[in-house]
Write a protein that holds these residues in place. Sequence first.
Motif, PDB file in Angstrom:
ATOM      1  N   TYR A 291      -4.635  44.989  22.330  1.00  0.00           N
ATOM      2  CA  TYR A 291      -3.886  44.756  21.096  1.00  0.00           C
ATOM      3  C   TYR A 291      -2.779  43.724  21.308  1.00  0.00           C
ATOM      4  CZ  TYR A 291      -0.889  45.638  17.079  1.00  0.00           C
ATOM      5  OH  TYR A 291      -0.116  45.484  15.968  1.00  0.00           O
ATOM      6  N   TYR A 292      -2.110  43.781  22.461  1.00  0.00           N
ATOM      7  CA  TYR A 292      -0.966  42.899  22.704  1.00  0.00           C
ATOM      8  C   TYR A 292      -1.319  41.576  23.362  1.00  0.00           C
ATOM      9  CZ  TYR A 292       2.088  46.674  21.317  1.00  0.00           C
ATOM     10  OH  TYR A 292       2.717  47.636  20.598  1.00  0.00           O
TER      11      TYR A 292
ATOM     12  N   PRO B 173      -3.013  38.825  22.330  1.00  0.00           N
ATOM     13  CA  PRO B 173      -2.723  37.600  21.562  1.00  0.00           C
ATOM     14  C   PRO B 173      -1.227  37.298  21.468  1.00  0.00           C
ATOM     15  CG  PRO B 173      -4.282  38.976  20.387  1.00  0.00           C
ATOM     16  CD  PRO B 173      -3.789  39.779  21.539  1.00  0.00           C
ATOM     17  N   TYR B 174      -0.399  38.324  21.311  1.00  0.00           N
ATOM     18  CA  TYR B 174       1.039  38.108  21.187  1.00  0.00           C
ATOM     19  C   TYR B 174       1.638  37.591  22.488  1.00  0.00           C
ATOM     20  CZ  TYR B 174       0.250  40.913  17.041  1.00  0.00           C
ATOM     21  OH  TYR B 174      -0.233  41.385  15.861  1.00  0.00           O
ATOM     22  N   VAL B 175       1.214  38.167  23.583  1.00  0.00           N
ATOM     23  CA  VAL B 175       1.726  37.740  24.888  1.00  0.00           C
ATOM     24  C   VAL B 175       1.274  36.311  25.194  1.00  0.00           C
ATOM     25  CG1 VAL B 175       1.585  38.184  27.363  1.00  0.00           C
ATOM     26  CG2 VAL B 175       1.913  40.070  25.776  1.00  0.00           C
TER      27      VAL B 175
ATOM     28  N   LEU C 245       0.562  33.934  23.044  1.00  0.00           N
ATOM     29  CA  LEU C 245       1.345  33.031  22.205  1.00  0.00           C
ATOM     30  C   LEU C 245       2.753  32.865  22.753  1.00  0.00           C
ATOM     31  CD1 LEU C 245       1.501  31.352  19.620  1.00  0.00           C
ATOM     32  CD2 LEU C 245       2.227  33.416  18.434  1.00  0.00           C
ATOM     33  N   ALA C 246       3.371  33.947  23.179  1.00  0.00           N
ATOM     34  CA  ALA C 246       4.728  33.870  23.725  1.00  0.00           C
ATOM     35  C   ALA C 246       4.766  33.042  25.003  1.00  0.00           C
ATOM     36  CB  ALA C 246       5.262  35.277  23.992  1.00  0.00           C
TER      37      ALA C 246
END
Length: 105
Positions: free
Chosen positions: A41-42, A44-46, A48-49
């Motif tokens: 779940y995380y 894509p966010y990581v 991008l960051a």
Amino acid sequence: MEHNIYIYILVAAAVSCLIRVLPLTLIRGKIKNPLIRSFLYYVPYVTLAVMTFPAIISAPQVPIAGILALAAGIFAAWKGMNMVGIAVLCCAVVFLCETAAVYFL
């Protein structure tokens, strides 16, 4: 030893294809493990960051402008501002900081 660029391109394409196809063929059912689900779940966010954070600091002429824009963006997101508003706010913070740096430095 002669280097053939087409062999390199073919190998790169094969590796890229395998990276994308293998998970689809090996994992057929729904993932039930909560640890793996939360990890996926995380991702894509990581990702991008990790891609954007260095640019936030290094893109402005004055590095503190990027840090201040990041802080303003985090605060605005925390308060519920939409993404377009955050982008405009961060650009304005960088612009003001760099303009101030020209006049005061």
